[in-house]
Motif scaffolding. Structure first.
Motif, PDB file in Angstrom:
ATOM      1  N   ILE A 298      -7.270  -9.373   3.230  1.00 24.80           N
ATOM      2  CA  ILE A 298      -8.176  -9.472   4.371  1.00 24.80           C
ATOM      3  C   ILE A 298      -9.550  -9.871   3.847  1.00 24.80           C
ATOM      4  CG2 ILE A 298      -9.317  -8.172   6.197  1.00 24.80           C
ATOM      5  CD1 ILE A 298      -6.797  -6.391   6.283  1.00 24.80           C
TER       6      ILE A 298
ATOM      7  N   ALA B  76     -19.284  -7.132   5.542  1.00 21.99           N
ATOM      8  CA  ALA B  76     -20.070  -6.268   6.429  1.00 21.99           C
ATOM      9  C   ALA B  76     -21.492  -6.785   6.619  1.00 21.99           C
ATOM     10  CB  ALA B  76     -20.097  -4.844   5.885  1.00 21.99           C
TER      11      ALA B  76
ATOM     12  N   LEU C 224     -13.269  -9.785   4.384  1.00 18.89           N
ATOM     13  CA  LEU C 224     -14.137  -8.899   5.146  1.00 18.89           C
ATOM     14  C   LEU C 224     -15.535  -8.940   4.547  1.00 18.89           C
ATOM     15  CD1 LEU C 224     -13.881  -6.714   7.430  1.00 18.89           C
ATOM     16  CD2 LEU C 224     -13.610  -5.050   5.602  1.00 18.89           C
TER      17      LEU C 224
ATOM     18  N   HIS D 288      -9.235 -10.521  10.070  1.00 19.48           N
ATOM     19  CA  HIS D 288      -8.239  -9.762  10.822  1.00 19.48           C
ATOM     20  C   HIS D 288      -8.965  -8.806  11.767  1.00 19.48           C
ATOM     21  CE1 HIS D 288      -5.733 -11.254   7.568  1.00 19.48           C
ATOM     22  NE2 HIS D 288      -4.679 -10.946   8.290  1.00 19.48           N
ATOM     23  N   PRO D 289      -8.266  -8.278  12.773  1.00 25.18           N
ATOM     24  CA  PRO D 289      -8.917  -7.295  13.644  1.00 25.18           C
ATOM     25  C   PRO D 289      -9.523  -6.168  12.801  1.00 25.18           C
ATOM     26  CG  PRO D 289      -6.769  -7.904  14.516  1.00 25.18           C
ATOM     27  CD  PRO D 289      -6.892  -8.522  13.156  1.00 25.18           C
ATOM     28  N   SER D 290     -10.737  -5.776  13.171  1.00 28.64           N
ATOM     29  CA  SER D 290     -11.431  -4.751  12.398  1.00 28.64           C
ATOM     30  C   SER D 290     -12.303  -3.920  13.325  1.00 28.64           C
ATOM     31  CB  SER D 290     -12.275  -5.409  11.296  1.00 28.64           C
ATOM     32  OG  SER D 290     -13.198  -6.319  11.869  1.00 28.64           O
ATOM     33  N   HIS D 291     -12.851  -2.841  12.802  1.00 32.36           N
ATOM     34  CA  HIS D 291     -13.765  -1.993  13.576  1.00 32.36           C
ATOM     35  C   HIS D 291     -14.762  -1.340  12.624  1.00 32.36           C
ATOM     36  CE1 HIS D 291     -10.724   0.884  12.216  1.00 32.36           C
ATOM     37  NE2 HIS D 291     -11.668   1.796  12.312  1.00 32.36           N
ATOM     38  N   TRP D 292     -15.886  -0.966  13.158  1.00 29.36           N
ATOM     39  CA  TRP D 292     -16.915  -0.293  12.371  1.00 29.36           C
ATOM     40  C   TRP D 292     -16.612   1.200  12.321  1.00 29.36           C
ATOM     41  CZ3 TRP D 292     -20.304  -2.725   9.438  1.00 29.36           C
ATOM     42  CH2 TRP D 292     -20.638  -4.053   9.737  1.00 29.36           C
TER      43      TRP D 292
ATOM     44  N   CYS E 156      -1.150  -5.539  -0.128  1.00 27.40           N
ATOM     45  CA  CYS E 156      -2.199  -6.439   0.329  1.00 27.40           C
ATOM     46  C   CYS E 156      -2.651  -7.240  -0.879  1.00 27.40           C
ATOM     47  CB  CYS E 156      -3.360  -5.640   0.927  1.00 27.40           C
ATOM     48  SG  CYS E 156      -4.623  -6.686   1.639  1.00 27.40           S
TER      49      CYS E 156
ATOM     50  N   SER F 162     -14.623 -10.689   9.793  1.00 24.44           N
ATOM     51  CA  SER F 162     -13.316 -10.299   9.273  1.00 24.44           C
ATOM     52  C   SER F 162     -12.266 -11.332   9.660  1.00 24.44           C
ATOM     53  CB  SER F 162     -12.903  -8.929   9.828  1.00 24.44           C
ATOM     54  OG  SER F 162     -11.595  -8.613   9.419  1.00 24.44           O
TER      55      SER F 162
END
Length: 158
Positions: free
Chosen positions: A121, A125, A123, A144-148, A49, A142
């Motif tokens: 990426i 928060a 990102l 790119h697809p992300s999640h908490w 990355c 983000s």
């Protein structure tokens, strides 16, 4: 006259060929130097990355030798192209073929790897905050697809 000889160390040896015929003796010699065969291998990650990574050549032979990093694809820049360890930097994401050549006298060896470089990426928060009450609103961004990932014991409302 053909023969095979095993030597016991990486060193230089002088071999003498002698021919006899009655009172005639003729000799000729040849010097042979035995070198250890290189077997270098690249220690690497197959995907990265970002646009740079550290590469290490794992050297199997005991004496220092000459090494050279190169690439078959793209404009890879090596921080130390003649060192066993180097940083490889690329201009953009993609699949790059990287080669490490090792020479020890007349003996050579190479290892080739492919590394996939990805855009980093982006990102965020959000900003640290204090709240009144027990309801938290999270607003992350983000590329790119992300999640908490929540602290243990907490869950998102259904």
């Amino acid at each position: 006259m053909h023969t095979s000889v095993s030597v016991n160390a990486y060193n230089s040896y002088v071999f003498v060929l002698s021919a006899y015929r009655k009172s005639c003796v003729t000799k000729d010699s040849v010097e042979i130097t035995a070198f250890e065969t290189p077997q270098i291998q690249i220690q690497y990650q197959d995907s990265v990355c970002g646009f740079s990574t550290i590469l290490h050549g794992i050297n199997a032979i005991s004496n220092p030798v000459n090494v050279l990093w190169s690439s078959l694809s793209g404009n890879v820049i090596f921080s130390n192209d003649d060192s066993v360890s180097t940083q490889a930097s690329v201009p953009s994401q993609g699949l790059y073929t990287i080669i490490l050549n090792e020479n020890n006298g007349p003996c050579s060896w190479s290892d080739t790897v492919q590394i996939q470089f990805f855009n980093e990426i982006n990102l965020d928060a959000g900003t640290n905050d204090s709240i009144c009450g027990l309801h938290v609103s999270l607003n992350g961004v983000s590329s790119h697809p992300s999640h908490w990932v929540l602290p243990t014991g907490l869950s998102m409302p259904a």
